[in-house]
Motif scaffolding. Structure first.
Motif, short mmCIF file in Angstrom:
data_model
loop_
_atom_site.label_atom_id
_atom_site.label_comp_id
_atom_site.label_asym_id
_atom_site.label_seq_id
_atom_site.Cartn_x
_atom_site.Cartn_y
_atom_site.Cartn_z
N ALA A 12 0.83 -1.21 0.00
CA ALA A 12 0.00 0.00 0.00
C ALA A 12 0.87 1.26 0.00
CB ALA A 12 -0.92 -0.01 1.22
N GLY A 13 2.18 1.08 -0.13
CA GLY A 13 3.07 2.23 -0.21
C GLY A 13 3.47 2.79 1.15
N ILE A 14 3.25 1.99 2.20
CA ILE A 14 3.56 2.46 3.55
C ILE A 14 4.86 1.82 4.02
CG2 ILE A 14 2.77 2.50 5.95
CD1 ILE A 14 -0.10 2.31 4.83
N GLU A 15 5.79 2.66 4.47
CA GLU A 15 7.08 2.15 4.90
C GLU A 15 7.05 1.85 6.40
OE1 GLU A 15 11.80 3.33 4.88
OE2 GLU A 15 10.37 4.66 3.93
N VAL A 16 7.39 0.62 6.74
CA VAL A 16 7.45 0.25 8.16
C VAL A 16 8.78 -0.44 8.45
CG1 VAL A 16 4.96 0.03 8.56
CG2 VAL A 16 6.24 -1.92 7.69
N HIS A 17 9.16 -0.41 9.71
CA HIS A 17 10.38 -1.07 10.15
C HIS A 17 10.01 -2.15 11.15
CE1 HIS A 17 12.82 2.12 8.36
NE2 HIS A 17 11.89 2.94 8.79
N VAL A 18 10.69 -3.29 11.05
CA VAL A 18 10.49 -4.37 12.02
C VAL A 18 11.58 -4.25 13.09
CG1 VAL A 18 10.40 -6.86 12.39
CG2 VAL A 18 9.45 -5.88 10.29
N LEU A 19 11.14 -4.03 14.31
CA LEU A 19 12.09 -3.96 15.42
C LEU A 19 12.08 -5.28 16.20
CD1 LEU A 19 11.98 -0.93 14.69
CD2 LEU A 19 12.18 -0.44 17.10
N ASN A 20 13.14 -5.54 16.89
CA ASN A 20 13.27 -6.75 17.72
C ASN A 20 13.41 -8.01 16.90
OD1 ASN A 20 12.99 -5.14 19.95
ND2 ASN A 20 10.94 -5.80 20.48
N GLU A 21 13.69 -7.89 15.61
CA GLU A 21 13.70 -9.11 14.80
C GLU A 21 14.88 -10.02 15.16
OE1 GLU A 21 14.48 -8.62 10.60
OE2 GLU A 21 15.08 -6.57 10.95
N HIS A 22 15.89 -9.48 15.81
CA HIS A 22 17.04 -10.33 16.14
C HIS A 22 16.99 -10.84 17.57
CE1 HIS A 22 18.59 -9.24 12.31
NE2 HIS A 22 18.61 -7.96 12.61
N LEU A 23 15.88 -10.58 18.25
CA LEU A 23 15.81 -10.96 19.66
C LEU A 23 15.00 -12.21 19.89
CD1 LEU A 23 15.30 -7.46 21.33
CD2 LEU A 23 17.39 -8.80 21.16
N GLN A 24 14.56 -12.86 18.81
CA GLN A 24 13.71 -14.05 18.99
C GLN A 24 14.42 -15.13 19.79
OE1 GLN A 24 10.24 -14.82 17.52
NE2 GLN A 24 10.46 -12.74 18.22
N GLY A 25 15.71 -15.23 19.66
CA GLY A 25 16.44 -16.26 20.39
C GLY A 25 16.58 -15.95 21.87
N GLY A 26 16.20 -14.76 22.26
CA GLY A 26 16.38 -14.35 23.65
C GLY A 26 15.25 -14.73 24.56
N LEU A 27 14.25 -15.43 24.02
CA LEU A 27 13.12 -15.82 24.86
C LEU A 27 13.60 -16.62 26.06
CD1 LEU A 27 10.51 -15.83 22.33
CD2 LEU A 27 9.70 -16.64 24.49
N GLY A 28 13.11 -16.27 27.22
CA GLY A 28 13.57 -16.94 28.42
C GLY A 28 14.62 -16.13 29.14
N GLU A 29 15.32 -15.29 28.41
CA GLU A 29 16.33 -14.44 29.04
C GLU A 29 15.81 -13.03 29.26
OE1 GLU A 29 19.86 -14.64 26.61
OE2 GLU A 29 19.42 -16.75 26.20
N LEU A 30 14.94 -12.60 28.33
CA LEU A 30 14.40 -11.24 28.43
C LEU A 30 12.92 -11.32 28.78
CD1 LEU A 30 16.04 -9.91 25.17
CD2 LEU A 30 16.60 -9.15 27.47
N PRO A 31 12.39 -10.25 29.36
CA PRO A 31 10.94 -10.22 29.60
C PRO A 31 10.20 -10.44 28.28
CG PRO A 31 12.01 -8.35 30.64
CD PRO A 31 13.05 -9.04 29.81
#
Ligand SMILES: [Zn+2]
Length: 98
Positions: free
Chosen positions: A23-42
């Motif tokens: 639709a021509g809308i620019e978005v950024h994905v944040l936290n995409e590299h933190l998926q492996g941190g489950l269990g360590e981070l809230p």
């Protein structure tokens, strides 16, 4: 930037990013590299988030998100009985207005 959405996972984040990009809308994905941190981070800090580049796109972006979260139910043509996606305004089969 404006926080738009917290996705359940990266797949969902990129699905929505793709819909908004179309639709021509620019978005950024944040936290995409933190998926492996489950269990360590809230928990709340490891979900990928979608951030809007331009806040002027917010209205359209939120409408697209609403359609994503609450897709229109399909509609059955009253003339020929074919099932049509909820986004269709005329029957794909016979052309009658739904
Ligand atoms: Zn029809």
């Amino acid at each position: 930037m404006l926080k738009l959405y917290r996705a359940a996972n990266l797949q969902e984040a990129y699905l929505i990013k793709g819909m908004l990009s179309a639709a021509g809308i620019e978005v950024h994905v944040l936290n995409e590299h933190l998926q492996g941190g489950l269990g360590e981070l809230p928990f709340s800090e490891v979900y990928p988030e979608l951030w809007l580049e331009d806040e002027r796109d917010a209205t359209l972006a939120l409408r697209i998100l609403a359609d994503y979260e609450h897709p229109l139910p399909g509609r059955r043509c009253g003339f020929c009985g074919e099932d049509n996606p909820g986004t269709f305004e005329i029957c794909w089969h016979c052309g009658l207005t739904l």
